[in-house]
Design a protein around this motif. Structure first.
Motif, mmCIF file in Angstrom:
data_model
loop_
_atom_site.group_PDB
_atom_site.id
_atom_site.type_symbol
_atom_site.label_atom_id
_atom_site.label_comp_id
_atom_site.label_asym_id
_atom_site.label_seq_id
_atom_site.Cartn_x
_atom_site.Cartn_y
_atom_site.Cartn_z
ATOM 1 N N LEU A 105 -14.259 -81.058 -42.204
ATOM 2 C CA LEU A 105 -14.709 -79.813 -41.585
ATOM 3 C C LEU A 105 -15.967 -80.026 -40.754
ATOM 4 N N ASP A 106 -16.216 -79.081 -39.848
ATOM 5 C CA ASP A 106 -17.339 -79.159 -38.922
ATOM 6 C C ASP A 106 -18.655 -79.303 -39.687
ATOM 7 N N PRO A 107 -19.358 -80.410 -39.550
ATOM 8 C CA PRO A 107 -20.616 -80.576 -40.289
ATOM 9 C C PRO A 107 -21.747 -79.718 -39.739
ATOM 10 N N ASP A 108 -21.567 -79.144 -38.545
ATOM 11 C CA ASP A 108 -22.615 -78.316 -37.952
ATOM 12 C C ASP A 108 -22.579 -76.870 -38.457
ATOM 13 N N ARG A 109 -21.714 -76.590 -39.420
ATOM 14 C CA ARG A 109 -21.589 -75.215 -39.911
ATOM 15 C C ARG A 109 -22.724 -74.815 -40.853
ATOM 16 N N PHE A 110 -23.520 -75.765 -41.293
ATOM 17 C CA PHE A 110 -24.591 -75.490 -42.244
ATOM 18 C C PHE A 110 -25.899 -75.232 -41.501
ATOM 19 N N LEU A 111 -26.474 -74.026 -41.684
ATOM 20 C CA LEU A 111 -27.680 -73.620 -40.970
ATOM 21 C C LEU A 111 -28.856 -73.462 -41.934
ATOM 22 N N TRP A 112 -30.022 -73.892 -41.496
ATOM 23 C CA TRP A 112 -31.236 -73.766 -42.288
ATOM 24 C C TRP A 112 -31.478 -72.321 -42.706
ATOM 25 N N LEU A 113 -31.211 -71.365 -41.826
ATOM 26 C CA LEU A 113 -31.538 -69.965 -42.063
ATOM 27 C C LEU A 113 -30.495 -69.220 -42.879
ATOM 28 N N ASP A 114 -29.528 -69.906 -43.454
ATOM 29 C CA ASP A 114 -28.503 -69.262 -44.280
ATOM 30 C C ASP A 114 -28.989 -69.230 -45.732
ATOM 31 N N PRO A 115 -29.272 -68.047 -46.293
ATOM 32 C CA PRO A 115 -29.794 -67.984 -47.665
ATOM 33 C C PRO A 115 -28.835 -68.549 -48.712
ATOM 34 N N ARG A 116 -27.536 -68.546 -48.420
ATOM 35 C CA ARG A 116 -26.555 -69.029 -49.404
ATOM 36 C C ARG A 116 -26.652 -70.537 -49.622
ATOM 37 N N LEU A 117 -27.328 -71.257 -48.730
ATOM 38 C CA LEU A 117 -27.335 -72.714 -48.770
ATOM 39 C C LEU A 117 -28.574 -73.292 -49.450
ATOM 40 N N TRP A 118 -29.383 -72.430 -50.065
ATOM 41 C CA TRP A 118 -30.581 -72.883 -50.769
ATOM 42 C C TRP A 118 -30.571 -72.374 -52.206
ATOM 43 N N ARG A 119 -31.192 -73.126 -53.079
ATOM 44 C CA ARG A 119 -31.419 -72.643 -54.441
ATOM 45 C C ARG A 119 -32.872 -72.917 -54.811
ATOM 46 N N PRO A 120 -33.486 -72.006 -55.572
ATOM 47 C CA PRO A 120 -34.877 -72.232 -55.978
ATOM 48 C C PRO A 120 -34.951 -73.337 -57.016
ATOM 49 N N GLY A 121 -35.944 -74.181 -56.877
ATOM 50 C CA GLY A 121 -36.082 -75.265 -57.834
ATOM 51 C C GLY A 121 -36.720 -74.838 -59.135
ATOM 52 N N ALA A 124 -35.796 -68.952 -62.951
ATOM 53 C CA ALA A 124 -35.825 -68.554 -64.354
ATOM 54 C C ALA A 124 -34.833 -67.419 -64.552
ATOM 55 N N ARG A 125 -34.317 -67.306 -65.745
ATOM 56 C CA ARG A 125 -33.338 -66.271 -66.051
ATOM 57 C C ARG A 125 -33.954 -64.890 -65.817
ATOM 58 N N GLY A 126 -33.249 -64.060 -65.074
ATOM 59 C CA GLY A 126 -33.724 -62.712 -64.792
ATOM 60 C C GLY A 126 -34.472 -62.576 -63.493
ATOM 61 N N LEU A 127 -34.783 -63.696 -62.823
ATOM 62 C CA LEU A 127 -35.508 -63.648 -61.557
ATOM 63 C C LEU A 127 -34.566 -63.875 -60.380
ATOM 64 N N PHE A 128 -34.851 -63.233 -59.268
ATOM 65 C CA PHE A 128 -34.140 -63.501 -58.023
ATOM 66 C C PHE A 128 -35.121 -63.314 -56.881
ATOM 67 N N SER A 129 -34.685 -63.605 -55.677
ATOM 68 C CA SER A 129 -35.525 -63.442 -54.488
ATOM 69 C C SER A 129 -34.818 -62.531 -53.499
ATOM 70 N N VAL A 130 -35.588 -61.747 -52.753
ATOM 71 C CA VAL A 130 -34.990 -60.985 -51.659
ATOM 72 C C VAL A 130 -34.482 -61.975 -50.619
ATOM 73 N N ASP A 131 -33.589 -61.536 -49.769
ATOM 74 C CA ASP A 131 -32.843 -62.450 -48.894
ATOM 75 C C ASP A 131 -33.748 -63.320 -48.018
ATOM 76 N N ALA A 132 -34.776 -62.734 -47.419
ATOM 77 C CA ALA A 132 -35.640 -63.507 -46.516
ATOM 78 C C ALA A 132 -36.397 -64.597 -47.257
ATOM 79 N N GLU A 133 -36.619 -64.430 -48.553
ATOM 80 C CA GLU A 133 -37.367 -65.410 -49.334
ATOM 81 C C GLU A 133 -36.462 -66.416 -50.035
ATOM 82 N N ARG A 134 -35.153 -66.282 -49.863
ATOM 83 C CA ARG A 134 -34.232 -67.304 -50.375
ATOM 84 C C ARG A 134 -34.246 -68.541 -49.479
ATOM 85 N N VAL A 135 -34.609 -68.347 -48.218
ATOM 86 C CA VAL A 135 -34.824 -69.448 -47.280
ATOM 87 C C VAL A 135 -36.252 -69.962 -47.490
#
Length: 455
Positions: A105-121, A124-135
């Motif tokens: 598949l096209d390797p250029d499909r992955f964008l830095w600004l896509d929140p789905r492509l990052w995970r916080p290092g 903790a259980r029960g915590l999440f980030s708003v969309d702009a801060e997932r990047v």
């Protein structure tokens, strides 16, 4: 110490200094089934095809036997120990099939600004980030795992992306000149592309109350990337009067608590307090919370009379089917601040809550409720039309003896005053007057009689 060991040591140091870091999730590994058109790695004897006009780096972990391979315009295979390619006749495995090539598949499909492509290092259980801060935010450390190949697109339209440091290929880039040299190298060009730019600044967030993420300018592109699989539109919220916190792309159901803080406020300590003193309680199980410093909207700043241009935003959402928990927790936090606000460094707090859940919790339920409301309005309009026609004389009710003279002398049975209002008004005895009240104990229905009711 190997590359993997250096990465683990670096992550441990980040944890000790409470530095936030985000890890890149997708890869361009040959042995990852999600990178292939048929959602499986090539079978023995398969024909393999890479995009001819693309540039990429591919990590190969295992040995593969293929019939032929179409290579990309420019790229590299990174072979792990024991990995390699061998020749095999086409269709060597009957269960694999020979009708279609195995296409990467096209390797250029992955964008830095896509929140789905990052995970916080440091999730903790029960915590999440708003969309702009997932990047990755301005003061975040970024990690590209050393045990995977990758390719990431910078941009479009967001200008220069700034982070605290970048970890890639076992190296840590904390100076702009070092990162720029890497991005200009062949290894850098195989892994980073696009019109945007990437910059690092080793300055950490030194404010105990936290620092603003810094992705407000890029949020339109962040939301566009996030919503692209949904056709660019937000899903229907499952409640009335939903909320949209700062940094969130779509409406959500729950509550938002906004805190004005002083110099004694510590964001990390308050986040820990929420986790251990509130979310750990049984009545708040299933809730998720996002806590961060955000820019205060100018309108709210003027309405509150405060000069502070930032505030602490606490977003509470329901993670399960239960409802009402977010609102209860928001009110509990206000009570906690009223009692301990001075010790926590909180000067004031306000809360907003979404409305009641939509019937059935779905957009279909909302449509059903609107249909029922429409039917009720239609019934009211019909009753009004009948009343108007009756008063104008266009609609008359005929007595039974008028409709059928032959049966005029037949017993009528029950004498209903609603249908014989004119006669009944005279036949009914007048109620006794009560000097203490002007109300009456009966009334005439204006739809069927011409008397007047007194209240």
């Amino acid at each position: 110490m190997g590359a993997r060991g250096r990465v683990l040591l670096w992550l441990q140091l980040c944890a000790l200094t409470q530095a936030a870091y985000k890890v890149w999730v997708p890869n361009t590994n040959f042995d990852d089934a999600t990178n292939w058109s048929q959602n499986r790695t090539p079978c023995t004897g398969a024909a393999v095809e890479f995009p001819a006009d693309k540039t990429l780096s591919v990590l190969v972990r295992e040995g593969h036997s293929i019939s032929d391979m179409l290579l990309p315009l420019d790229g590299e295979f990174v072979l792990a120990s024991g990995a390699g390619f061998g020749a095999a006749d086409a269709g060597s495995r009957p269960d694999c099939g020979t009708a279609a090539r195995a296409r990467f598949l096209d390797p250029d499909r992955f964008l830095w600004l896509d929140p789905r492509l990052w995970r916080p290092g440091d999730a903790a259980r029960g915590l999440f980030s708003v969309d702009a801060e997932r990047v990755p935010c301005r003061h975040d450390d970024v990690v590209f795992p050393a045990d995977a190949s990758f390719r990431v697109g910078l941009g479009p339209g967001a200008g220069t992306v700034r982070v605290r440091s970048v970890q890639a290929l076992g190296q840590t880039f904390a100076r702009d000149e070092d990162l720029a040299a890497f991005l200009a190298s062949r290894a850098g060009r195989l892994r980073f592309h696009g019109p945007g730019a990437l910059s690092v600044d080793p300055e950490a967030c030194a404010d105990p109350s936290g620092c603003v993420c810094g992705n407000a300018e890029a949020q339109p592109w962040i939301c566009a990337a996030l919503l692209q699989p949904l056709g660019g539109g937000c899903p229907q919220a499952t409640c009335l009067e939903p909320l949209r916190p700062e940094g969130q792309c779509c409406d959500l159901c729950g509550a938002v608590v906004s805190l004005t803080h002083g110099s004694a406020f510590d964001l990390q300590q308050y986040r820990a307090r929420l986790l251990h003193a509130f979310l750990a309680l049984p009545q708040y199980q299933g809730l998720q919370v996002a806590v961060s410093k955000v820019l205060r909207p100018p309108g709210l700043r003027e309405a509150s009379g405060t000069k502070a241009d930032t505030e602490i935003q606490v977003v509470l959402v329901e993670a399960g089917p239960e409802t009402g928990g977010a609102g209860r927790l928001a009110r509990a936090l206000l009570e906690d601040i009223a009692e301990h606000g001075e010790a926590l460094g909180v000067l004031s707090a306000t809360t907003r809550e979404s409305g009641a859940p939509v019937w059935g919790g779905t957009a279909a339920g909302l449509a059903g409720g609107l249909a029922a409301s429409g039917l009720l309005v239609l019934m009211v309009l019909l009753a009004g039309a009948l009343l108007l026609l009756r008063r104008e004389g266009r609609l008359r009710w005929r007595r039974r003896d008028e409709a059928d003279p032959a049966r005029a002398g037949a017993p009528r049975g029950f004498h209903n005053p609603l249908f014989y209002a004119a006669d009944s008004a005279e036949a009914l005895p007048a109620p006794k007057s009560d000097q203490r009240s002007s109300s009456r104990s009966y009334f005439l229905n204006p739809l069927f009689g011409e008397g007047e009711a007194e209240a």
